[in-house]
Write an enzyme that holds these catalytic residues in place. Sequence first.
Site, PDB file in Angstrom:
ATOM      1  N   ASN A 286       8.270  11.373  -7.705  1.00 37.39           N
ATOM      2  CA  ASN A 286       8.751  10.967  -6.415  1.00 37.39           C
ATOM      3  C   ASN A 286      10.204  10.252  -6.544  1.00 37.39           C
ATOM      4  O   ASN A 286      10.353   9.494  -7.186  1.00 37.39           O
ATOM      5  CB  ASN A 286       7.601  10.008  -5.853  1.00 37.39           C
ATOM      6  CG  ASN A 286       7.742   9.496  -4.486  1.00 37.39           C
ATOM      7  OD1 ASN A 286       8.941   8.793  -4.231  1.00 37.39           O
ATOM      8  ND2 ASN A 286       7.151   9.821  -3.483  1.00 37.39           N
TER       9      ASN A 286
ATOM     10  N   SER B 136       6.506  14.126  -1.540  1.00 35.71           N
ATOM     11  CA  SER B 136       7.050  13.149  -0.567  1.00 35.71           C
ATOM     12  C   SER B 136       5.853  12.501   0.035  1.00 35.71           C
ATOM     13  O   SER B 136       4.779  13.137   0.469  1.00 35.71           O
ATOM     14  CB  SER B 136       7.354  14.104   0.527  1.00 35.71           C
ATOM     15  OG  SER B 136       8.317  13.371   1.602  1.00 35.71           O
ATOM     16  N   GLU B 137       5.876  11.157   0.071  1.00 32.16           N
ATOM     17  CA  GLU B 137       4.815  10.216   0.263  1.00 32.16           C
ATOM     18  C   GLU B 137       4.131  10.487   1.672  1.00 32.16           C
ATOM     19  O   GLU B 137       2.981  10.204   2.050  1.00 32.16           O
ATOM     20  CB  GLU B 137       4.870   8.819  -0.152  1.00 32.16           C
ATOM     21  CG  GLU B 137       5.766   7.858   0.671  1.00 32.16           C
ATOM     22  CD  GLU B 137       7.248   8.148   0.124  1.00 32.16           C
ATOM     23  OE1 GLU B 137       7.576   8.973  -0.764  1.00 32.16           O
ATOM     24  OE2 GLU B 137       7.639   6.855   0.351  1.00 32.16           O
ATOM     25  N   ASN B 138       4.823  11.034   2.701  1.00 31.14           N
ATOM     26  CA  ASN B 138       4.303  11.391   3.774  1.00 31.14           C
ATOM     27  C   ASN B 138       3.415  12.379   3.911  1.00 31.14           C
ATOM     28  O   ASN B 138       2.667  12.640   4.981  1.00 31.14           O
ATOM     29  CB  ASN B 138       5.342  11.400   5.112  1.00 31.14           C
ATOM     30  CG  ASN B 138       6.506  12.622   4.695  1.00 31.14           C
ATOM     31  OD1 ASN B 138       6.683  12.679   3.302  1.00 31.14           O
ATOM     32  ND2 ASN B 138       6.720  13.194   5.661  1.00 31.14           N
TER      33      ASN B 138
ATOM     34  N   SER C 167      -2.238  11.637  -0.584  1.00 26.82           N
ATOM     35  CA  SER C 167      -0.645  11.201  -1.020  1.00 26.82           C
ATOM     36  C   SER C 167      -0.837  10.194  -1.767  1.00 26.82           C
ATOM     37  O   SER C 167      -0.150  10.072  -2.753  1.00 26.82           O
ATOM     38  CB  SER C 167      -0.172  10.850   0.280  1.00 26.82           C
ATOM     39  OG  SER C 167       1.479  10.953  -0.128  1.00 26.82           O
TER      40      SER C 167
END
Lengths: 219, 220
Positions: free
Chosen positions: B25, B48-50, B90
């Site tokens: 990340n 992508s943490e979304n 996530s």
Amino acid sequence: MSKIISKEEFTDKIKDGMTIMIGGFLGNGTPETLIDVIVEKGVKDLTIIANDTAFVEKGIGKLIVNKQVKKVITSHIGTNKETGRQLNAGELEVVLAPQGTLAEQVRAGGAGLGGILTPTGLGTIVEENKQKIVVDGKEYLLETPLRADVALIAGTKVDKLGNAFHTKSTRNFNPLMASAADLVVVEAEEIVEVGEIDPDVVMTLGIFVDFIVRSETNG
Amino acid sequence: MDKIKVKETIAKRVALEMKDGDLVNLGIGLPTMVANFIPENIHITLQSENGFVGLGPAPAQGKEDKDLINAGAQHVTILPGGAFFDSLTSFAIIRGGHLDATVLGALQVDEKGNLANWMIPGKMVPGMGGAMDLVTGAKKVIVAMVHTAKGTPKILKECNLPLTAAGKVDLIVTEMGVMKVTDKGLLLTELNSEFSVEEIQKATDAKLIISEDLREMRSN
């Protein structure tokens, strides 16, 4: 009974002082039409639970700018200057939670759990006034569940029972919030007949959804 | 060094930390640039943490997809083999030890591996977003940043801003050099030949331990 309602019928369900969960990540996967309706109605003293407060002109940001929010429980406010201004002026209460913790708190609220244990926040100000629990020699913070009066979520394709498909990065908090509120309204970009969404790709369950409102925004 | 050269120097060096098959990340800003310098024989997957893995480059102008953004609300693409998921999955990836590395910027970092990067009380409170989970859960935490804030040291004996996480940072990469967080303090392992040991120490509040094998800062 049809779950599809008009914007006007939706307006009647939102009252002063409610706690409202709103799906989306920086406005992506956020029910913009429902937010516009709340802005127009002008209800006050809302508590908002959401990943972030988006932007001044987009998503949840519009409710902040219109001064309808008294408290927000969120992980990030940095993209909306007005949230920071109201916080510093003492006009808005902001409770900041790590994003992964916030997601699990919502899940706990919807899943009948008394909370979750996470290592995130240990050794930081996030641990203040929270219970620590040791499991197998490892320390965790107890984070309590979150629930809301209303959850507002956004679906790309929604069938008439409320089963929803969320495309690409619009899924984020939407499916979990649908399980954690007394009343759940999904804003649908497209409404389809029951059976048109393959049960294998349903992401938010229609059994959680009370009402469907057709989206009037695009992008 | 001009600003662009400084950032490229940092991003190129961080890229060398990536191993084939890593799930990584990258934070918004300078850390995102690391993706441009991954060696050709190394294949990594970006999260992508979304809500997805397989984060690809920005789309061509006019090809933006309104339903596909990264965690900084920029339009991006997803590569073949990628997958979308909700915020629970996530952060299961992030917290659950599935992330090989995370690269972030810092307001302050100290010799004990403490990191502060989410607020300046009374001034700027953006919030932690996913940073606390990333730093807590990733197997390797790399701080990638310009060495000082316009001359004011950011690498300290002890952070005085609210922490993002305690004792989690493994490596600090700046335009001046590479520092490893050890039990004894910060070990300077690589030095940019444009600077002397005295210069990097002067720009650092924490006392640096100079590695016996101190080498020139690598870039490829």
